[in-house]
Scaffold this active site. Structure first.
Site, PDB file in Angstrom:
ATOM      1  N   TYR A  51      42.694  12.876 -25.948  1.00  0.00           N
ATOM      2  CA  TYR A  51      41.983  13.862 -24.957  1.00  0.00           C
ATOM      3  C   TYR A  51      42.448  13.120 -23.491  1.00  0.00           C
ATOM      4  O   TYR A  51      42.270  11.968 -23.029  1.00  0.00           O
ATOM      5  CB  TYR A  51      40.360  13.735 -24.763  1.00  0.00           C
ATOM      6  CG  TYR A  51      39.806  14.803 -23.692  1.00  0.00           C
ATOM      7  CD1 TYR A  51      40.284  15.964 -23.756  1.00  0.00           C
ATOM      8  CD2 TYR A  51      39.316  14.015 -22.737  1.00  0.00           C
ATOM      9  CE1 TYR A  51      39.316  16.867 -22.713  1.00  0.00           C
ATOM     10  CE2 TYR A  51      38.779  14.522 -21.586  1.00  0.00           C
ATOM     11  CZ  TYR A  51      39.334  16.153 -21.683  1.00  0.00           C
ATOM     12  OH  TYR A  51      38.261  16.649 -20.573  1.00  0.00           O
ATOM     13  N   HIS A  81      41.806  20.730  -9.704  1.00  0.00           N
ATOM     14  CA  HIS A  81      40.409  20.490  -9.491  1.00  0.00           C
ATOM     15  C   HIS A  81      39.829  20.458  -8.108  1.00  0.00           C
ATOM     16  O   HIS A  81      38.664  20.224  -7.855  1.00  0.00           O
ATOM     17  CB  HIS A  81      40.047  19.173 -10.254  1.00  0.00           C
ATOM     18  CG  HIS A  81      40.106  19.197 -11.800  1.00  0.00           C
ATOM     19  ND1 HIS A  81      40.813  20.259 -12.635  1.00  0.00           N
ATOM     20  CD2 HIS A  81      39.102  19.077 -12.962  1.00  0.00           C
ATOM     21  CE1 HIS A  81      40.777  20.051 -13.669  1.00  0.00           C
ATOM     22  NE2 HIS A  81      39.532  19.409 -14.041  1.00  0.00           N
ATOM     23  N   ASN A 193      37.070  11.460 -13.129  1.00  0.00           N
ATOM     24  CA  ASN A 193      36.063  11.697 -14.164  1.00  0.00           C
ATOM     25  C   ASN A 193      34.923  10.583 -14.204  1.00  0.00           C
ATOM     26  O   ASN A 193      35.134   9.782 -14.889  1.00  0.00           O
ATOM     27  CB  ASN A 193      36.695  11.832 -15.713  1.00  0.00           C
ATOM     28  CG  ASN A 193      35.940  12.349 -16.781  1.00  0.00           C
ATOM     29  OD1 ASN A 193      35.928  12.051 -17.845  1.00  0.00           O
ATOM     30  ND2 ASN A 193      34.765  13.083 -16.531  1.00  0.00           N
ATOM     31  N   TYR A 276      -8.525  10.883   3.970  1.00  0.00           N
ATOM     32  CA  TYR A 276      -7.490  10.156   2.952  1.00  0.00           C
ATOM     33  C   TYR A 276      -6.117   9.731   3.561  1.00  0.00           C
ATOM     34  O   TYR A 276      -5.506   8.899   3.241  1.00  0.00           O
ATOM     35  CB  TYR A 276      -7.144  11.195   1.976  1.00  0.00           C
ATOM     36  CG  TYR A 276      -8.298  11.743   1.037  1.00  0.00           C
ATOM     37  CD1 TYR A 276      -9.618  11.169   1.159  1.00  0.00           C
ATOM     38  CD2 TYR A 276      -7.931  12.649  -0.144  1.00  0.00           C
ATOM     39  CE1 TYR A 276     -10.581  11.306   0.233  1.00  0.00           C
ATOM     40  CE2 TYR A 276      -9.070  12.743  -0.810  1.00  0.00           C
ATOM     41  CZ  TYR A 276     -10.435  12.290  -0.736  1.00  0.00           C
ATOM     42  OH  TYR A 276     -11.367  12.451  -1.595  1.00  0.00           O
ATOM     43  N   ARG A 279      -7.152   6.359   4.968  1.00  0.00           N
ATOM     44  CA  ARG A 279      -7.671   5.499   3.864  1.00  0.00           C
ATOM     45  C   ARG A 279      -7.126   5.302   2.549  1.00  0.00           C
ATOM     46  O   ARG A 279      -6.902   4.427   1.886  1.00  0.00           O
ATOM     47  CB  ARG A 279      -9.246   6.198   3.366  1.00  0.00           C
ATOM     48  CG  ARG A 279     -10.326   5.320   2.497  1.00  0.00           C
ATOM     49  CD  ARG A 279     -11.454   5.873   2.088  1.00  0.00           C
ATOM     50  NE  ARG A 279     -11.681   7.006   2.476  1.00  0.00           N
ATOM     51  CZ  ARG A 279     -12.336   8.016   1.715  1.00  0.00           C
ATOM     52  NH1 ARG A 279     -12.735   7.767   0.434  1.00  0.00           N
ATOM     53  NH2 ARG A 279     -12.561   9.246   2.017  1.00  0.00           N
ATOM     54  N   PHE A 325      30.233  10.319 -18.371  1.00  0.00           N
ATOM     55  CA  PHE A 325      30.532  11.081 -17.118  1.00  0.00           C
ATOM     56  C   PHE A 325      29.165  12.065 -16.654  1.00  0.00           C
ATOM     57  O   PHE A 325      29.220  12.481 -15.704  1.00  0.00           O
ATOM     58  CB  PHE A 325      31.612  11.990 -16.961  1.00  0.00           C
ATOM     59  CG  PHE A 325      31.581  12.931 -18.349  1.00  0.00           C
ATOM     60  CD1 PHE A 325      30.837  13.930 -18.587  1.00  0.00           C
ATOM     61  CD2 PHE A 325      32.386  12.501 -19.435  1.00  0.00           C
ATOM     62  CE1 PHE A 325      30.652  14.572 -19.614  1.00  0.00           C
ATOM     63  CE2 PHE A 325      32.386  13.113 -20.552  1.00  0.00           C
ATOM     64  CZ  PHE A 325      31.619  14.400 -20.685  1.00  0.00           C
ATOM     65  N   GLU A 411      31.641  22.603 -21.819  1.00  0.00           N
ATOM     66  CA  GLU A 411      30.751  21.553 -21.278  1.00  0.00           C
ATOM     67  C   GLU A 411      29.615  22.582 -20.932  1.00  0.00           C
ATOM     68  O   GLU A 411      29.363  23.250 -19.813  1.00  0.00           O
ATOM     69  CB  GLU A 411      31.624  21.396 -20.019  1.00  0.00           C
ATOM     70  CG  GLU A 411      32.824  20.490 -20.242  1.00  0.00           C
ATOM     71  CD  GLU A 411      33.821  20.277 -18.828  1.00  0.00           C
ATOM     72  OE1 GLU A 411      33.388  20.569 -17.756  1.00  0.00           O
ATOM     73  OE2 GLU A 411      34.821  19.788 -19.200  1.00  0.00           O
TER      74      GLU A 411
END
Length: 510
Positions: A51, A81, A193, A276, A279, A325, A411
């Site tokens: 791959y 990309h 990646n 609060y 405190r 990844f 994916e």
């Protein structure tokens, strides 16, 4: 700094990304890198189907690529990309991203040539910083889009900043004396990646959060004095019967800061107990400290991990496709950090409200101004704090619970970790401003207290805090533009100067 893929810390990331420290590879890392690359070249020569090396990407994983097209495959990957949009990431984030990518590749499981990694190191050391748009990553398969923009500059394309000027990637490399990379088999995929964009943003966010967890104790202590807080609530015995580490640490910090203070009170002296926001400072700040420590541990595992796919196990002569990844560990941690740091701002804003509100501030003037009506004093500072707190609440909605399938459903579950990290960093920025506003209000309140009784002393640590504020911001006598004051105080918080001054006086805060 010697990089070996194993022991990078968040502090190391800051040294390189922000302070510009130079980096080099360890001899051991070089050996692992070369061994891994040799195995990849043998696999390509044999024509094995792997791959991203001899196949396409994502849904195209079953498309086999011929040996003569492997180089073209990697270049096409980077260009296709690089689809980022939005504002550019800050330079220090991109530098952190480059460092983290080098560190991941140095582990020797990625099959990248040593010369390619050295180009990235050279860019880092010579100050060639790619312009990387902040939007476009799903956080699985890692940070494909932002890392592709980083790699564009490595191959002489895209845009970069060099010596303070924006120029093409090719021109930046030429001016710095760096030769562009010609990508070989697997290199494009190995460079993009991974989780380095979200981890870079997250590293800066966690560094900021660590600082803010101390600053919040400092601000809380100053407000504690300004409101004549009941110090019994900080007693060590109270903390040890509920011994969360952060709670114990926070109460200890507060006691050190307030040591010797004559503005704090004892139980029953003026009041039995505080609201609060005073405190419960150890309980709230303490829970946040514990959250920050957890997130820091997660990030330091992540930045020393191999996060690309496939991974090369050259000694066993195996190539394994996996899912390192996937940014889920970072995504969930960044969402957790967002919630935690938002709470620092939430309780700080409540202290600001008590300081300026004449019904709650233990006898101080309304909005901490002498001539109320003619002057608004610090009235609107609370508005700004409230606006920032409200924005933090919207940003705290978790990104990691969302997922949109991509690559034709190959994916089918993604982390949105980079969105989570970007939100966390913005919350850190907002919270810094809220704490600066609290410092401004608490110092102004103490001016009135000290004018009323000049014989009383501030605490050992809070005296240093008060003087640090007054060194750069004078008392507000007449209305003026307060955003300038807030910015000055924000700067001494962000650059660590405030914490340094305190720790020099009273020892390290936790």
């Amino acid at each position: 700094m010697v990089i070996n893929g194993e022991n990078l810390t968040i502090e190391d990331v800051l040294k390189v990304a922000v302070e510009g420290e130079k980096v080099e590879l360890s001899a051991e890392a070089i050996e692992k890198i070369e061994r891994s690359r040799e195995y990849v070249e043998n696999v390509v020569e044999k024509g094995e189907v792997i791959y991203g090396v001899t196949t396409g990407f994502g849904k195209f994983c079953n498309v086999v690529i011929s040996p003569e097209d492997t180089r073209k495959l990697q270049i096409n990957l980077i260009r296709s990309h690089a689809v980022g949009v939005g504002d550019y990431l800050p330079e220090e984030v991109v530098r952190a991203m480059m460092l983290l990518r080098v560190n991941a590749l140095a582990k020797g499981y990625s099959g990248v040539r040593l010369s390619t990694i050295m180009t990235l190191i050279e860019m880092l050391n010579k100050g060639v910083t790619p312009l990387v748009p902040c939007q476009g990553s799903l956080g699985a398969s890692g940070d494909l889009v932002p890392l592709a923009h980083m790699v564009l500059v490595m191959i002489g394309e895209g845009e970069a900043v060099y010596e303070g000027k924006v120029m093409t990637g090719g021109e930046a490399l030429a001016r710095a004396g760096i030769r562009p990379v010609i990508l070989e088999a697997k290199e494009g995929l190995a460079l993009i990646n991974g989780t380095q964009a979200m981890s870079a943003i997250g590293s800066l966010a966690i560094a900021g959060a660590v600082n803010l967890s101390k600053v919040a104790d400092i601000c809380g202590a100053l407000s504690f004095e300004a409101l004549n807080g009941v110090i019994d609530a900080l007693d060590e015995r109270v903390q040890l019967v509920r011994p969360h580490p952060g709670q114990v640490s926070c109460a200890r910090n507060m006691r050190k800061l307030l040591e010797g203070s004559e503005f704090v009170t004892r139980q029953g002296q003026l009041k039995v107990q505080d609201a609060y926001a005073l405190r419960c400072i150890p309980q709230v700040h303490g829970a946040i400290k514990d959250a920050i420590r957890h997130v820091k541990r997660v990030l330091e595992i992540e930045i020393n991990s191999a996060t690309d796919n496939p991974l090369i196990f050259s000694e066993e002569e195996r190539v394994i496709s996996g899912g390192n990844f996937h940014g889920e560990p970072v995504a969930i941690s960044m969402d957790y950090l967002s919630i935690a740091v938002s709470e620092l701002a939430n309780i700080s804003e409540r202290r600001v409200e008590r300081l300026v509100n004449p019904h709650l501030n233990e006898g101080l003037p309304a909005f901490l101004t002498e001539k109320g009506g003619l002057n608004s004093g610090l009235m609107i500072s609370q508005y700004t704090a409230a606006a920032l707190v409200s924005e933090n609440k919207t940003l705290s909605f978790p990104a990691s619970v969302d997922s949109i399938p991509s690559s034709a459903n190959q994916e089918d579950h993604v982390s949105m970790g980079t969105i989570a990290a970007r939100k966390a960093l913005k919350i850190v920025e907002n919270t810094t401003n809220v704490l600066a506003i609290e410092l401004l209000c608490a110092a102004q309140a103490l001016d009135f207290r000290m004018e009323k009784n000049r014989s009383l002393k501030l605490g050992k640590g809070t005296d240093v805090v008060y003087k640090a504020v007054r060194d750069i911001v004078p008392k507000i006598v007449e209305d003026r533009v307060l955003s300038i004051d807030v910015k000055k105080l924000t700067n001494i918080i962000k650059n660590g100067e405030l914490v340094r001054k305190i720790e020099e006086a009273i020892g390290d805060l936790e």
